[in-house]
Structure formats: structure tokens, C-alpha cells
Write an enzyme that holds these catalytic residues in place. Structure first.
Site, PDB file in Angstrom:
ATOM      1  N   GLY A   1     -10.470   7.044  -3.176  1.00 19.10           N
ATOM      2  CA  GLY A   1      -9.692   8.264  -3.010  1.00 19.10           C
ATOM      3  C   GLY A   1     -10.287   9.482  -3.682  1.00 19.10           C
TER       4      GLY A   1
ATOM      5  N   THR B   1      -5.263   0.872   1.886  1.00 19.11           N
ATOM      6  CA  THR B   1      -4.528   1.955   2.506  1.00 19.11           C
ATOM      7  C   THR B   1      -4.334   1.562   3.958  1.00 19.11           C
ATOM      8  OG1 THR B   1      -5.603   3.569   1.071  1.00 19.11           O
ATOM      9  CG2 THR B   1      -4.621   4.416   3.074  1.00 19.11           C
TER      10      THR B   1
ATOM     11  N   ARG C   1      -1.892   7.709 -11.252  1.00 18.93           N
ATOM     12  CA  ARG C   1      -3.068   8.130 -10.492  1.00 18.93           C
ATOM     13  C   ARG C   1      -2.683   8.274  -9.024  1.00 18.93           C
ATOM     14  NH1 ARG C   1      -5.898   5.653  -5.925  1.00 18.93           N
ATOM     15  NH2 ARG C   1      -8.055   6.347  -5.978  1.00 18.93           N
ATOM     16  N   VAL C   2      -3.052   9.397  -8.437  1.00 20.01           N
ATOM     17  CA  VAL C   2      -2.799   9.637  -7.020  1.00 20.01           C
ATOM     18  C   VAL C   2      -4.146   9.708  -6.305  1.00 20.01           C
ATOM     19  CG1 VAL C   2      -1.805  11.214  -5.320  1.00 20.01           C
ATOM     20  CG2 VAL C   2      -0.675  10.883  -7.535  1.00 20.01           C
ATOM     21  N   GLY C   3      -4.241   9.021  -5.196  1.00 22.32           N
ATOM     22  CA  GLY C   3      -5.463   9.035  -4.405  1.00 22.32           C
ATOM     23  C   GLY C   3      -5.404  10.062  -3.294  1.00 22.32           C
ATOM     24  N   ASP C   4      -6.215   9.851  -2.274  1.00 24.53           N
ATOM     25  CA  ASP C   4      -6.324  10.860  -1.225  1.00 24.53           C
ATOM     26  C   ASP C   4      -5.235  10.770  -0.180  1.00 24.53           C
ATOM     27  OD1 ASP C   4      -7.611   8.374  -0.497  1.00 24.53           O
ATOM     28  OD2 ASP C   4      -8.310   9.388   1.310  1.00 24.53           O
TER      29      ASP C   4
ATOM     30  N   THR D   1      -9.316   5.872   4.513  1.00 25.33           N
ATOM     31  CA  THR D   1      -9.147   4.789   3.538  1.00 25.33           C
ATOM     32  C   THR D   1     -10.443   4.630   2.776  1.00 25.33           C
ATOM     33  OG1 THR D   1      -8.852   2.406   3.253  1.00 25.33           O
ATOM     34  CG2 THR D   1      -9.731   3.136   5.371  1.00 25.33           C
ATOM     35  N   GLY D   2     -10.353   4.615   1.468  1.00 27.44           N
ATOM     36  CA  GLY D   2     -11.584   4.471   0.695  1.00 27.44           C
ATOM     37  C   GLY D   2     -11.374   4.888  -0.742  1.00 27.44           C
TER      38      GLY D   2
END
Lengths: 336, 336
Positions: free
Chosen positions: A250, A196, A224-227, A247-248
Site C-alpha cells: 500500500g 485486498t 496503519r492505513v494502506g492504499d 492490491t499490493g
């Protein structure tokens, strides 16, 4: 300490966090990353110095990170399990809490600019998939072919992860930052990197903004959606409080409402940016499996570049134009 | 006041907030809504009384609301501008902050059950579009044809809104809760209703959970995602703090991190659930255009059904099995 009437305009950026150690990078690769971070900071600082609003400065920094194939956003984004690219981006303006988020776009050259266009349009603040792409195209964002984002290195990473998953008999996993084998073609073990990019800005007018963009995770499930595009999880900005880009892993950052928790602690408890970010990164997120980091800037220009992983590509620059960058945990910010 | 060792298990539900006034509803229609709310509460209360975990009780309440065509979720969901249905849902478990969110699904009969399956799978927590549907199908969720969700009343609403937009010369808008004309076929002026359903639960074990599901807004742009599936915006639950489910102008609830702000105020400031929800609904959200409401339950069973719109379909039920429901602002909770 500075008072609220005294503030130092500043840009901070990250290019992803993860298992980044000196042993895993050659000196030449390390230098390439440091110089890339430096160039992004210099590019965005021109807008800061010219008096541009925080959200435009943040978006410019993220756009430059998207354009750099070293980082997992825009060109150089990692591949999904289906060998496609799906990107997410978000921008938030602290002055009025305006925001724009896109998820699952594959043909917008700079997802973060489409997020800015969405914010500016004043209607929906979160759009997904083809409809988000149609919006971006209508707004004049540059559209590209799906394979524009592909690089040979990223495809090699995907094949390596898939082969490792096959050999281990495990289902191919969306997040495989614990994989052990090295991809020779990659300058870093990118499978261990939470991919990210992001920027936080305090502009010369005293306004805050944050922007984040991601190509997701190598071999992730499509859809898939992350943070990153989730306001309050991966991205948040509120004037007089803080701007945050994460960043990490999610999932953990969503479950922990990472970015908004930083803001709530600063606003409601009066914690410093350093205190609030340390609390979230070292106490809130680890029990959730929340490896990663974040960058944050407060209303006075206090910057925190905080992570619990082995490294985070990061840097900052102020009005003096001196770009300071770092990669590892025990790595003082320094000129590239 | 109760202590943390003394708590009253409870379910609270909402069926959407908006411009719901006595003048706009006939007594028979009003009664139909009250009875529908009552039946949902009774259905979910069986699970509560049987000792089911909070997330299962919340999902059951929302599933029953999805099944009821009176409410804008599942069957009876409103139409997008393209005359399609796009639904979002989310569930969050307070015990470990596990969550599952889906956005933009069109063929899952009960999106909230797919969200629960996603949470249970332990991988990605947020999935969108076709990939989310494929996941749901693989997990054994019941899949239906796209037109399963359609009702004649909802189609009539869409046509009315589109005709009004055409006549006014304005672009057809995603959110038209200010439209003036009435749809004869609809029991309520649903275009003025923020269409979302939700439930919050404190179970007999003292655990909290929240679930939310929505069919979006009549004539919304396809691809637009509101606050419902955004953890921290439309849905949030954390044990020993609060469980929250929102309904309203999604953009404002995202910008205001509505659900997580309630939680942060309870957790960090020690506010009561009533204080924290009032602060968010009456002070944080209105400057953002945040018409709507939320339901919340605290660790001791304190319930808040709080809204700044003219009405909110709502109700609650405890271990005694007495369902209490209300619709308007000046409408005391009472048996249906």
C-alpha cells in the site's frame, strides 16, 4: 478495438496479489480459490445483467469477496499486531466522481457497503475509526462483534509471523511478504499475499465504478492505513476514462498515486488501458517497492488484469455470464 | 522561462482559502494576518537559505503556521461538532516520493512534524487516530493536552454555527461555509474559511516538497477526514514536476485528485505550473463544488497561488529574503 459508442459491459475482480506459486498450493486449494472467484463473478453478474448501476455491481462483487473467508477482507481478514482487525474500504462512481472511503473499522460486517452508504449520503467522503462505525450503524449497515471476522487460520498466521519475527530478532514488521516459513494451517502462504479484494465494472449504461476492501496486512501496526481507501491510490473511477482497483504494498501505491496515474495516462495521453496499467505496474511502482497488481476497465470494456508479483487472484465476466478466472502469472483466464 | 538547469529556490505558503473579503476584515485584522504570513515566511526562509532539504523547509513553514492561532491548524484549530479537535497533516518529498500522513490526531502539538517523523521512519506512510499519536509520542514529538489547541475565539465560532444550525432547523453541518451570520469574537468569518495551512518548497538543491496541516472544519463530524492527508488530493510533490498543497472543500479535492491532477498535467502534457493549476482550480474542481485554492511550485521555481474563492491567505519568499503576502483576489503580492 471498439469505438466509444460500442462497449462491452464487464466485471473484473481481484482477490489479492503476492507470492502465489503453483508450488505453494495443492490442487485442491487452487480449485477452491478458482471456484470462489467464479461464484463471486456469477453473483455480481446477476446485478450487471439486471441493469444495476456500476457502483452497485462493484460493491456487490466486493461484498461477496468480503463474505468469503478465503480472501483478506471482511470475514477472514488478517490480524493486526494487537490481534485485532482493522478494515478499510472504498467505492468510487465514475459518472460524477462520487466516492466513499472508510478506514480503521472493526465492527462493520461489510465495510464496502458502509463505503457505499457514505457515498450516497453526500456529506463527508472519508471517515475513520469509531465515527465511521457509528455512521455505518446509523445508516443501517449490519454490525457484528469484533471477533466475527476472526478465523483460526488467520490467528495461526499471526502467531507464526510473530514467532518468526521474535526468532529473527527483528522488530515485528507490518508487511512481511518476504517471510520464508510456511503456515501449515493456511491454504496459501498468506503472509506473502497483499491482502485486498476489489472490483471494477462497466455497466450496461456505459458507466464505470471501482470498489476495494481490505483487512490490511498480517501483523501490521494498528492504525496503519494502506492504499485501498485512498482515492487515487488504491481506487479510482472516472467515466469515459477508466476504473481501477489495486492490491499490493500500500505504501508504494500511495506514493505512486497508482490508480490516478493509470487514469491520467488514459485521459491525458490517450493510452490504452493495457498500456497505462503496464506502465504503472511495471515501471512506476517497482522503484518504489510496489509489488502487487491492479485491475482496470476502460470506457469500451477493455479489461487489464496486471501485476508484477508472482500471482494475483483474478477473474472477469461479461454479459454472456461466462466466468473466467486465473491465479498465477502464466495462467490463462479460463472457466473454473 | 527558465531552463531546468536554472532554478530559483522559493517557499510558498497558504493559510486557508474561503470567503475572505475586505468588507469582512478591519484594517488591523488584515495587518495581523499579513504580518503573521510574513513572519512564517521569514522563519522558514532561514532554513532555505541555510541549505536545508525541501521537506524540512516545508515542515518548518507549516509548523510555524500551526503555532499561530490565527490559522486553523495546530493551536487555533477549529472545533468538531463534539467540541473536540481532530487534526490531519501530510508531508511529501519530491526526490523519492516519500511521504507521511496522519489523520484524526488530538494530542500532537505539531501534526506536521509527526508526519515528517512517519515519513522518516520508512514504514507505514499513513496512520490514524490513537495509533498515530502513540507513534508520534514514541518518536519524541511534543505531546500536549487535548485542550491545548483550544482558543476562546474558536469555541465562540462553534457555538455560533451550532446555534445557527439549530435555529434554521437544519442538521448541523460539517461544512458550513455558506453560513451568513458573523461571529463577533472572530477576526474573520472563519466559518466561511476552508481551514488548512500548507507550504511548497523548491530548495537550493533543486528538490521539491509539499506539506499540509489542518484543523478541519468548524462543527464537522468527528472522524471526517478531508483532503489534506490524502496524498494526491491535498498534498503532492515530485521532483522535476511540481509540489502542491491545497486548501478548500476537502471532499471535492479528494474526488478530483486535485494535487495529482496538477502534477499529471505538468508531467504528461508539459503544461506550465500556471496552466495546470488554473485548469484544476477553475475547471476541474468547480463542478464538484470545489471552492478553494492551492499553492504550487515547479522544478524551475515557477510559483502559482491559485484559488476560486474570494480570498486565500498566501505568500512567498525567495533567496533574497523578501516576504511577499496577499489575502484577497484582487490583491497583488506585496511586503507586509
Amino acid at each position: 478495438m471498439t469505438t466509444s459508442t460500442s462497449f462491452r459491459p464487464v466485471i473484473a475482480i481481484h482477490g489479492g496479489a503476492g507470492t502465489i506459486t503453483r508450488a505453494s498450493i495443492t490442487p485442491a486449494q487452487q480449485q477452491a480459490y478458482r471456484e470462489a472467484l467464479r461464484d463471486v463473478l456469477h453473483g455480481a453478474q446477476q446485478k450487471l445483467a439486471a441493469g444495476a448501476p456500476a457502483e452497485e455491481v462493484a460493491v456487490e462483487a466486493v461484498r461477496l469477496l468480503e463474505e468469503c473467508p478465503l480472501f483478506n477482507a471482511g470475514r477472514g481478514a488478517v490480524f493486526t499486531a494487537d490481534a485485532t482487525h482493522e478494515m478499510d474500504a472504498c467505492v468510487m462512481r465514475g459518472r460524477d466522481l462520487a466516492c466513499g472511503s472508510l478506514a480503521g473499522v472493526s465492527t462493520v460486517r461489510n465495510p464496502v457497503r458502509a463505503a457505499l452508504a457514505l457515498m450516497a449520503a453526500g456529506g463527508p467522503v472519508f471517515m475513520i475509526g469509531e465515527a465511521a462505525e457509528q455512521f455505518a450503524a446509523k445508516e443501517g449497515c449490519e454490525m457484528v462483534a469484533r471477533d466475527w471476522f476472526s478465523t483460526e487460520q488467520r490467528l495461526a498466521q499471526l502467531r507464526t509471523v510473530q514467532a518468526a519475527a521474535l526468532a529473527s530478532g527483528r522488530e515485528q514488521v507490518a508487511l512481511d511478504h518476504t517471510a520464508q516459513s510456511q503456515t501449515p494451517a493456511a491454504p496459501l502462504d498468506e503472509r506473502k499475499k497483499m491482502g485486498t479484494v476489489g472490483a471494477v465494472v462497466l455497466d450496461v449504461h456505459g458507466h464505470l465504478a471501482a470498489a476495494t476492501s481490505t483487512g490490511g496486512l498480517t501483523n501490521k501496526k494498528p492504525g496503519r492505513v494502506g492504499d485501498s481507501p485512498v482515492v487515487g491510490a488504491g481506487t479510482y473511477a472516472k467515466n469515459a476514462v477508466v476504473a481501477v482497483s489495486c492490491t499490493g504494498v500500500g505504501e508504494a501505491f500511495i506514493r505512486g498515486s497508482a490508480a490516478h496515474t493509470v487514469a491520467a495516462r488514459v485521459e491525458l495521453l490517450g493510452e490504452s488501458v493495457a498500456q497505462a496499467t503496464a506502465e504503472v505496474i511495471h515501471r512506476v511502482l517497482p522503484p518504489l517497492g510496489g509489488d502487487g497488481g491492479l485491475i482496470a476497465v476502460g470506457a469500451d470494456g477493455e479489461v487489464s488484469l496486471c501485476f508484477n508479483s508472482e500471482g494475483m487472484y483474478r477473474g472477469q465476466i461479461g454479459m454472456d455470464g461466462e466466468a473466467l478466472v486465473a491465479i498465477y502469472a502464466n495462467d490463462a483466464l479460463a472457466p473454473a
